[in-house]
Design a protein around this motif. Structure first.
Motif, PDB file in Angstrom:
ATOM      1  N   PHE A 133       0.676  -0.997   0.571  1.00  0.00           N
ATOM      2  CA  PHE A 133       0.177   0.501  -0.150  1.00  0.00           C
ATOM      3  C   PHE A 133       0.840   0.996  -0.120  1.00  0.00           C
ATOM      4  O   PHE A 133       0.654   2.307  -0.752  1.00  0.00           O
ATOM      5  CB  PHE A 133      -0.704   0.188   1.402  1.00  0.00           C
ATOM      6  N   ILE A 134       1.629   1.765   0.853  1.00  0.00           N
ATOM      7  CA  ILE A 134       2.920   1.830   0.556  1.00  0.00           C
ATOM      8  C   ILE A 134       3.098   2.328  -0.323  1.00  0.00           C
ATOM      9  O   ILE A 134       3.183   3.729  -0.952  1.00  0.00           O
ATOM     10  CB  ILE A 134       3.908   2.157   1.549  1.00  0.00           C
ATOM     11  N   ARG A 135       4.162   1.640  -1.435  1.00  0.00           N
ATOM     12  CA  ARG A 135       4.062   1.871  -2.752  1.00  0.00           C
ATOM     13  C   ARG A 135       3.136   2.154  -3.386  1.00  0.00           C
ATOM     14  O   ARG A 135       3.357   3.514  -4.374  1.00  0.00           O
ATOM     15  CB  ARG A 135       4.959   0.652  -3.321  1.00  0.00           C
ATOM     16  N   MET A 136       1.786   1.433  -3.534  1.00  0.00           N
ATOM     17  CA  MET A 136       1.016   2.251  -4.404  1.00  0.00           C
ATOM     18  C   MET A 136       0.459   3.908  -3.914  1.00  0.00           C
ATOM     19  O   MET A 136       0.613   4.470  -5.264  1.00  0.00           O
ATOM     20  CB  MET A 136      -0.196   1.415  -3.570  1.00  0.00           C
ATOM     21  N   TYR A 137       0.721   4.766  -2.860  1.00  0.00           N
ATOM     22  CA  TYR A 137       0.657   5.489  -2.605  1.00  0.00           C
ATOM     23  C   TYR A 137       1.763   6.532  -3.201  1.00  0.00           C
ATOM     24  O   TYR A 137       1.593   7.869  -3.298  1.00  0.00           O
ATOM     25  CB  TYR A 137       0.279   5.313  -0.765  1.00  0.00           C
ATOM     26  N   ARG A 138       3.139   5.929  -2.910  1.00  0.00           N
ATOM     27  CA  ARG A 138       4.204   6.981  -3.542  1.00  0.00           C
ATOM     28  C   ARG A 138       3.410   7.250  -4.484  1.00  0.00           C
ATOM     29  O   ARG A 138       4.489   8.519  -5.602  1.00  0.00           O
ATOM     30  CB  ARG A 138       5.256   6.688  -2.782  1.00  0.00           C
ATOM     31  N   GLU A 139       3.686   5.936  -5.450  1.00  0.00           N
ATOM     32  CA  GLU A 139       3.258   6.282  -7.194  1.00  0.00           C
ATOM     33  C   GLU A 139       2.069   7.647  -7.157  1.00  0.00           C
ATOM     34  O   GLU A 139       2.607   8.394  -7.728  1.00  0.00           O
ATOM     35  CB  GLU A 139       2.933   4.840  -7.847  1.00  0.00           C
ATOM     36  N   GLN A 140       0.982   7.225  -6.394  1.00  0.00           N
ATOM     37  CA  GLN A 140      -0.187   8.301  -6.697  1.00  0.00           C
ATOM     38  C   GLN A 140       0.205   9.942  -6.691  1.00  0.00           C
ATOM     39  O   GLN A 140       0.238  10.572  -7.166  1.00  0.00           O
ATOM     40  CB  GLN A 140      -0.871   7.740  -5.860  1.00  0.00           C
ATOM     41  N   ILE A 141       1.565  10.085  -5.829  1.00  0.00           N
ATOM     42  CA  ILE A 141       1.928  10.684  -5.422  1.00  0.00           C
ATOM     43  C   ILE A 141       2.488  11.976  -6.184  1.00  0.00           C
ATOM     44  O   ILE A 141       2.373  13.148  -6.452  1.00  0.00           O
ATOM     45  CB  ILE A 141       2.464  10.624  -3.825  1.00  0.00           C
ATOM     46  N   ALA A 142       3.559  10.456  -6.428  1.00  0.00           N
ATOM     47  CA  ALA A 142       4.228  11.212  -8.106  1.00  0.00           C
ATOM     48  C   ALA A 142       3.225  11.292  -9.204  1.00  0.00           C
ATOM     49  O   ALA A 142       4.287  12.385  -9.435  1.00  0.00           O
ATOM     50  CB  ALA A 142       5.635  10.236  -7.571  1.00  0.00           C
ATOM     51  N   GLN A 143       2.330  10.998  -9.545  1.00  0.00           N
ATOM     52  CA  GLN A 143       1.910  11.123 -10.329  1.00  0.00           C
ATOM     53  C   GLN A 143       0.996  12.543 -10.321  1.00  0.00           C
ATOM     54  O   GLN A 143       0.596  13.364 -10.944  1.00  0.00           O
ATOM     55  CB  GLN A 143       0.782   9.830 -11.036  1.00  0.00           C
ATOM     56  N   LEU A 144       0.250  12.212  -9.334  1.00  0.00           N
ATOM     57  CA  LEU A 144      -0.691  13.730  -8.719  1.00  0.00           C
ATOM     58  C   LEU A 144       0.735  15.018  -8.889  1.00  0.00           C
ATOM     59  O   LEU A 144       0.860  16.655  -8.916  1.00  0.00           O
ATOM     60  CB  LEU A 144      -0.937  14.254  -6.981  1.00  0.00           C
ATOM     61  N   GLN A 145       2.044  15.301  -7.954  1.00  0.00           N
ATOM     62  CA  GLN A 145       3.209  16.243  -8.294  1.00  0.00           C
ATOM     63  C   GLN A 145       3.399  16.384  -9.919  1.00  0.00           C
ATOM     64  O   GLN A 145       3.589  17.747  -9.848  1.00  0.00           O
ATOM     65  CB  GLN A 145       4.337  15.761  -7.495  1.00  0.00           C
ATOM     66  N   LEU A 146       2.949  16.122 -10.927  1.00  0.00           N
ATOM     67  CA  LEU A 146       3.373  16.807 -11.857  1.00  0.00           C
ATOM     68  C   LEU A 146       2.118  17.367 -12.855  1.00  0.00           C
ATOM     69  O   LEU A 146       2.497  17.911 -13.364  1.00  0.00           O
ATOM     70  CB  LEU A 146       3.430  15.136 -12.882  1.00  0.00           C
TER      71      LEU A 146
END
Length: 339
Positions: free
Chosen positions: A299-312
């Motif tokens: 779940f942590i890996r999924m949330y970090r990938e989502q944060i990286a996508q939102l920061q774009l």
């Protein structure tokens, strides 16, 4: 002085014969023309020998072709055969020549079963060699691995005149090619997959009453797990919708256990059950290195990938990013409680 007069004579003396020209010491002269006469007399014999040699070579060629036709007839009817241009009869194999396939009449390919002395395959009863108890015996399905079943035979026959001297004899061949086409594949033997246990179909076992009771207890425990009220909460282990939406498919966190063929409960517990519990709870039993930590890290890996996508995005949605970061912090605190 006495002078002898030499007398010359044109013919032989009296009592002598005149030598014949071309002979030695007056031997009789050979008869001319005898060698051609002998050659003329032996020519029919030589021609017959030559004809037999040609017929023999012709006969050998047709025998090889008959063997090829019988083999082709039986191999092209196999279930795994793919029809094509090779299904055509061999060249020059025309009527009255024939090729066919059919069952094999007795005697079979194996008149004596090579496994007849093996009770594990031919039975009819397989008993415990140590106890010989009637309660510890298996009924063997003798026909499951029968060698003479599915035995087919290709046949090719030909009857035609020879090239030379056709009135003397004819070419006649009847060639057979047996084929044991049974491959003992799992679906041919009635199994669902190639990993199914062969012994469950090869042997019929009447279990001991104690074994029957244990089997019923196991079945009851299985039904209790399937119909347990907490079962919907276990969907996160392999059917979590959030993970499936992000990764394309939900990860399966179920640890897999082996399937040993053992009846000793203590051995099964040591070799299967206890290692399975260790993989679930972790080496120390507190969840670290087990399923809880593995799920949290996913779940942590999924949330970090989502944060990286939102920061774009421009501007980045800070509220959504902060909400995801809060979830990551909460999961990290949860991992910190594991041991």
């Amino acid at each position: 002085m006495h002078i002898r007069r030499l007398s010359w004579s044109s013919g032989p003396r009296v009592g002598q014969s005149r030598p014949v020209r071309g002979t030695r010491s007056g031997a009789p002269a050979p008869r001319r023309g005898l060698a051609p006469l002998e050659l003329v007399l032996v020519i029919p014999l030589l021609m017959m020998v030559m004809a037999l040699m040609i017929n023999f070579a012709h006969q050998v060629a047709w025998k090889v072709q008959a063997q090829t036709a019988s083999r082709q007839a039986v191999w092209r009817q196999r279930p795994t055969h793919q029809a094509g241009s090779r299904d055509r009869p061999p060249r020059n194999w025309e009527p009255p020549a024939s090729m066919s396939v059919g069952g094999v009449a007795p005697p079979p390919l194996f008149p004596q079963d090579p496994y007849d002395n093996y009770s594990a395959l031919r039975g009819p009863i397989l008993r415990d060699p140590q106890t010989g108890s009637p309660t510890a015996q298996l009924q063997v399905d003798r026909g499951l691995l029968q060698l003479n079943d599915d035995l087919v035979q290709g046949q090719a026959s030909i009857n035609r005149e020879v090239v030379l001297l056709p009135r003397m004899y004819q070419i006649a061949f009847d060639v057979k090619h047996p084929l044991l086409q049974s491959e003992w594949r799992f679906h041919d033997l009635g199994y669902g997959s190639n990993s199914d246990r062969r012994s469950l179909k090869l042997y019929s076992y009447l279990p001991h009453p104690e074994v029957t009771k244990r089997g019923m207890d196991t079945q009851m425990a299985f039904l209790q797990v399937v119909h347990a009220p907490f079962r919907p909460a276990l969907a996160i282990l392999d059917k979590d919708p959030e993970l499936a939406a992000w990764f394309g498919s939900a990860p399966d966190f179920h640890p897999q256990a082996g399937r040993p063929c053992l009846i000793d409960r203590d051995v099964v517990y040591r070799t299967v059950v206890q290692p399975l519990i260790d993989r679930i709870q972790g080496p120390k039993g507190g969840g670290r290195g087990g399923v809880p930590e593995s799920m949290a890290q996913t779940f942590i890996r999924m949330y970090r990938e989502q944060i990286a996508q939102l920061q774009l995005q421009v501007p980045p949605p800070r509220a959504e990013i902060q909400a995801l970061q809060d979830k990551i912090d909460e999961l990290n605190r949860f991992i910190g409680t594991l041991n």
